[in-house]
Scaffold this motif. Sequence first.
Motif, short mmCIF file in Angstrom:
data_model
loop_
_atom_site.label_atom_id
_atom_site.label_comp_id
_atom_site.label_asym_id
_atom_site.label_seq_id
_atom_site.Cartn_x
_atom_site.Cartn_y
_atom_site.Cartn_z
N THR A 71 1.37 4.16 -2.84
CA THR A 71 0.95 5.59 -2.70
C THR A 71 2.19 6.35 -3.10
O THR A 71 1.89 7.41 -3.57
CB THR A 71 0.73 5.87 -1.05
OG1 THR A 71 -0.36 4.95 -0.62
CG2 THR A 71 0.35 7.24 -0.69
N ASN A 81 -6.05 5.78 -1.60
CA ASN A 81 -4.84 5.31 -0.78
C ASN A 81 -4.60 5.93 0.63
O ASN A 81 -4.44 5.51 1.65
CB ASN A 81 -3.81 5.36 -1.63
CG ASN A 81 -3.72 4.07 -2.71
OD1 ASN A 81 -4.69 3.51 -2.95
ND2 ASN A 81 -2.58 3.75 -2.99
N ASN A 132 0.93 -1.19 0.00
CA ASN A 132 -0.11 -0.02 0.00
C ASN A 132 0.73 1.25 -0.09
O ASN A 132 0.47 2.35 -0.72
CB ASN A 132 -1.05 0.00 1.40
CG ASN A 132 -2.44 -0.27 0.97
OD1 ASN A 132 -2.61 -0.16 -0.25
ND2 ASN A 132 -3.26 -0.50 1.92
N GLU A 156 -5.15 4.15 4.40
CA GLU A 156 -3.87 4.28 5.34
C GLU A 156 -4.28 4.64 6.67
O GLU A 156 -4.95 5.68 6.75
CB GLU A 156 -2.85 4.62 4.54
CG GLU A 156 -2.17 4.01 3.28
CD GLU A 156 -1.02 4.73 2.89
OE1 GLU A 156 -0.45 5.93 3.25
OE2 GLU A 156 -0.44 4.10 1.84
#
Length: 257
Positions: free
Chosen positions: A13, A251, A9, A255
Amino acid sequence: MEARGEKTNTCGTICLKYLLFTFNILFWLAGGFVLAVGVWTMVEKSEYISLLNSSYYSASAVILIVAGAIVVVTGIIGCCATLKETKSLLIVYFMLLLCIFLLEVVAGVLAYVNYQECFPFCYQLDGELRQNLKETMQQKYQQPGEESITQAVDKLQQEFKCCGSNSSSDWSDSVWVQAAKKEHMVPDSCCKTPSDSCGHRDHPSNIYKGGCIIKLEDFILNQLHILGAVGIGIAFLQIVGMMFTCCLYRNLKEEPF
């Protein structure tokens, strides 16, 4: 497994951030180009615009300056939103991109529709502009209080290597030539090698014979073609930018903070 998922992830990003930042640099440069063309048109070509006696071209230059400034500001906001990873700025940036894109679409559709509607009469508009330039040259050249027009005509004829509106023969009916009892056949700026009183002789070996209006129209059309290509490029960049913005926003939302 969770740690590996978080790493994927985060890498995604970071990639999106760099992609969006690169897009913003390109978008900012495109806006700077449009802004520069608008300022250049107002500063360097404003004299030619005044000769046409039409507010359309000066308004076009102003629109270019405003549009370029908006794109530049939008690009700066996009860079800030990307680097700071601020979701509120990303939303503002996305909305600005969307509004600019929709305005471009509306402007393009209206321009196309108006062109289709005026097509049988478009040549009449060109004829009106030609007549305006011819009358300006014949009535205002070398007349008291019209020094700016005189300088603009001289600059136009020298830069585009032309003489008169339609041809050099237009000067025979000008107020300036008739008042001088035809001591001058054409202005000295019509001469291929300008010098004092070189306009006494209108032989093709001495002066430019072609008119200025065709060359001026070609110049304007070339500028419009360049701007049209830049506009299409900016529209494509905006679509890509909106996609990257949505992905980055999603994203960041997923997070943990």
